[in-house]
Write a protein that holds these residues in place. Structure first.
Motif, short mmCIF file in Angstrom:
data_model
loop_
_atom_site.label_atom_id
_atom_site.label_comp_id
_atom_site.label_asym_id
_atom_site.label_seq_id
_atom_site.Cartn_x
_atom_site.Cartn_y
_atom_site.Cartn_z
N LEU A 80 -7.61 -7.75 -6.72
CA LEU A 80 -6.52 -6.85 -7.09
C LEU A 80 -5.94 -6.26 -5.80
O LEU A 80 -6.66 -5.68 -4.99
CB LEU A 80 -7.04 -5.73 -7.99
CG LEU A 80 -6.12 -4.51 -8.21
CD1 LEU A 80 -4.83 -4.93 -8.89
CD2 LEU A 80 -6.85 -3.44 -9.01
N ARG A 81 -4.65 -6.40 -5.61
CA ARG A 81 -3.98 -5.88 -4.42
C ARG A 81 -3.45 -4.47 -4.71
O ARG A 81 -2.63 -4.29 -5.61
CB ARG A 81 -2.82 -6.80 -4.01
CG ARG A 81 -3.26 -8.22 -3.66
CD ARG A 81 -2.05 -9.09 -3.30
NE ARG A 81 -1.08 -9.16 -4.39
CZ ARG A 81 -1.16 -10.02 -5.39
NH1 ARG A 81 -2.16 -10.91 -5.46
NH2 ARG A 81 -0.24 -10.02 -6.34
N ILE A 82 -3.93 -3.49 -3.96
CA ILE A 82 -3.58 -2.10 -4.23
C ILE A 82 -2.83 -1.49 -3.06
O ILE A 82 -3.24 -1.61 -1.90
CB ILE A 82 -4.85 -1.26 -4.51
CG1 ILE A 82 -5.63 -1.84 -5.69
CG2 ILE A 82 -4.47 0.20 -4.79
CD1 ILE A 82 -6.96 -1.15 -5.93
N GLN A 83 -1.73 -0.85 -3.38
CA GLN A 83 -0.98 -0.08 -2.38
C GLN A 83 -1.01 1.39 -2.78
O GLN A 83 -0.67 1.76 -3.90
CB GLN A 83 0.46 -0.55 -2.28
CG GLN A 83 1.25 0.08 -1.13
CD GLN A 83 2.08 1.29 -1.54
OE1 GLN A 83 2.46 1.40 -2.69
NE2 GLN A 83 2.34 2.18 -0.60
N GLY A 84 -1.47 2.23 -1.85
CA GLY A 84 -1.49 3.67 -2.10
C GLY A 84 -0.46 4.37 -1.25
O GLY A 84 -0.19 3.96 -0.11
N GLY A 85 0.13 5.41 -1.79
CA GLY A 85 1.12 6.16 -1.04
C GLY A 85 0.93 7.65 -1.21
O GLY A 85 0.57 8.13 -2.30
N PHE A 86 1.13 8.41 -0.14
CA PHE A 86 1.12 9.88 -0.20
C PHE A 86 2.39 10.39 0.42
O PHE A 86 2.81 9.95 1.50
CB PHE A 86 -0.07 10.46 0.57
CG PHE A 86 0.04 11.96 0.78
CD1 PHE A 86 -0.09 12.82 -0.29
CD2 PHE A 86 0.31 12.49 2.04
CE1 PHE A 86 0.05 14.20 -0.11
CE2 PHE A 86 0.44 13.86 2.23
CZ PHE A 86 0.30 14.72 1.15
N ASN A 142 -1.90 13.39 6.76
CA ASN A 142 -1.29 12.61 5.68
C ASN A 142 -2.18 11.43 5.32
O ASN A 142 -2.42 11.14 4.14
CB ASN A 142 0.09 12.10 6.11
CG ASN A 142 1.13 13.19 6.24
OD1 ASN A 142 0.98 14.27 5.67
ND2 ASN A 142 2.18 12.92 7.00
N MET A 143 -2.66 10.72 6.35
CA MET A 143 -3.50 9.56 6.11
C MET A 143 -4.87 9.94 5.58
O MET A 143 -5.43 9.26 4.71
CB MET A 143 -3.64 8.73 7.39
CG MET A 143 -4.47 7.46 7.21
SD MET A 143 -3.80 6.32 5.96
CE MET A 143 -2.44 5.59 6.90
N LYS A 144 -5.43 11.03 6.08
CA LYS A 144 -6.74 11.47 5.61
C LYS A 144 -6.71 11.80 4.12
O LYS A 144 -7.65 11.49 3.38
CB LYS A 144 -7.21 12.70 6.40
CG LYS A 144 -7.64 12.41 7.82
CD LYS A 144 -8.05 13.70 8.52
CE LYS A 144 -8.48 13.47 9.95
NZ LYS A 144 -8.85 14.75 10.63
N ILE A 145 -5.64 12.45 3.68
CA ILE A 145 -5.50 12.77 2.26
C ILE A 145 -5.43 11.50 1.43
O ILE A 145 -6.14 11.36 0.42
CB ILE A 145 -4.23 13.63 2.03
CG1 ILE A 145 -4.42 15.03 2.63
CG2 ILE A 145 -3.92 13.74 0.54
CD1 ILE A 145 -3.15 15.86 2.65
N LEU A 146 -4.60 10.55 1.86
CA LEU A 146 -4.47 9.30 1.11
C LEU A 146 -5.78 8.52 1.12
O LEU A 146 -6.19 7.97 0.09
CB LEU A 146 -3.35 8.46 1.73
CG LEU A 146 -3.09 7.10 1.08
CD1 LEU A 146 -2.83 7.23 -0.42
CD2 LEU A 146 -1.93 6.40 1.77
N HIS A 147 -6.46 8.47 2.24
CA HIS A 147 -7.74 7.76 2.34
C HIS A 147 -8.76 8.37 1.39
O HIS A 147 -9.49 7.65 0.69
CB HIS A 147 -8.25 7.81 3.78
CG HIS A 147 -9.64 7.30 3.96
ND1 HIS A 147 -10.75 8.14 3.95
CD2 HIS A 147 -10.13 6.05 4.14
CE1 HIS A 147 -11.83 7.42 4.13
NE2 HIS A 147 -11.49 6.16 4.23
N ALA A 148 -8.82 9.70 1.32
CA ALA A 148 -9.77 10.37 0.42
C ALA A 148 -9.49 10.02 -1.04
O ALA A 148 -10.42 9.78 -1.82
CB ALA A 148 -9.70 11.88 0.62
N MET A 149 -8.22 9.95 -1.41
CA MET A 149 -7.87 9.60 -2.79
C MET A 149 -8.16 8.13 -3.06
O MET A 149 -8.59 7.76 -4.16
CB MET A 149 -6.39 9.90 -3.06
CG MET A 149 -6.00 11.37 -2.89
SD MET A 149 -6.96 12.52 -3.91
CE MET A 149 -7.97 13.32 -2.65
#
Length: 215
Positions: A160-166, A183-190
């Protein structure tokens, strides 16, 4: 303070800031801190970072069913056989007193294979080395990774290919390396919370501690 009689006959005291979210549903406060929004999704270090990048400390209450929606949308998208799917919002922290478009947001979707081959970025964006592809900008971050999971039939052959965005929404926070990294730390945690829910092997290829290295 006001007092309500519960179904069990017990008296429950609620602050004036509490509002009903519907007949028969549990009442909740109208506004909460960053550590309580979306059912406590940002509890811990991400809450402090969310406050810093948005410049806000109080947000509209939002329920915690975003993860359920994201997981369902990704599974449905994967099962459809399409190359991409829209996904869902995990959480949209809306600051108290904010207007339309001021809210921050975290979302996840299923991306098409060619998306990670196109390294065109919005103005001011820069690539990082984490995941299959990642990038940061003044207003947010993006992260691409893959998930092999027993919950997804066939994912051992076609992940499954997943793209996350914050996106931090309207904010006067500075555009510095520190804030881009947050910004990246928040997205990585989620993203780590999501791969846990999906039972992705090897955390979807994501490190437990975010790698914040420009490419």
């Amino acid at each position: 303070m006001r007092r309500l009689l519960t179904a069990a006959g017990m008296v429950l005291a609620l602050g004036a800031g509490s509002v009903a979210c519907g007949s028969g549903e549990e009442e909740h406060p109208q506004f909460v801190g960053a550590d309580e929004v979306c059912g406590g999704l940002f509890a811990g270090p991400p809450a402090e970072m969310l406050e810093k990048v948005t410049g806000k400390k109080v947000f509209a209450w939002e329920n915690g069913n975003g993860m359920e929606k994201v997981v369902s949308a990704l599974k449905e998208g994967y099962a459809s056989g399409r190359s991409w799917a829209g996904g869902a919002h995990l959480c949209e922290p809306d600051p108290k007193g904010g207007g339309l478009g001021d809210e921050a947001g975290v979302s996840f979707s299923m991306y098409a294979p060619q998306d990670v081959k196109d390294e065109r970025l919005p103005a001011g964006g820069e690539l990082y080395t984490m995941g299959l592809q990642s990038s940061v900008r003044r207003g947010g971050a993006s992260l691409y990774f893959e998930c092999v999971s027993p919950q997804l039939d066939g994912s051992d052959k076609s992940p499954l290919r997943i793209q996350g965005g914050f996106g931090r929404g309207e904010s006067d926070a500075p555009d510095t390396r520190e804030y881009r990294n947050m910004n990246m730390k928040i997205l990585h945690a989620m993203a780590l919370k999501l791969v846990k829910e999906l039972d992705c092997e090897n955390n979807g290829g994501l490190p437990k501690t975010p790698v914040l290295t420009p490419k």
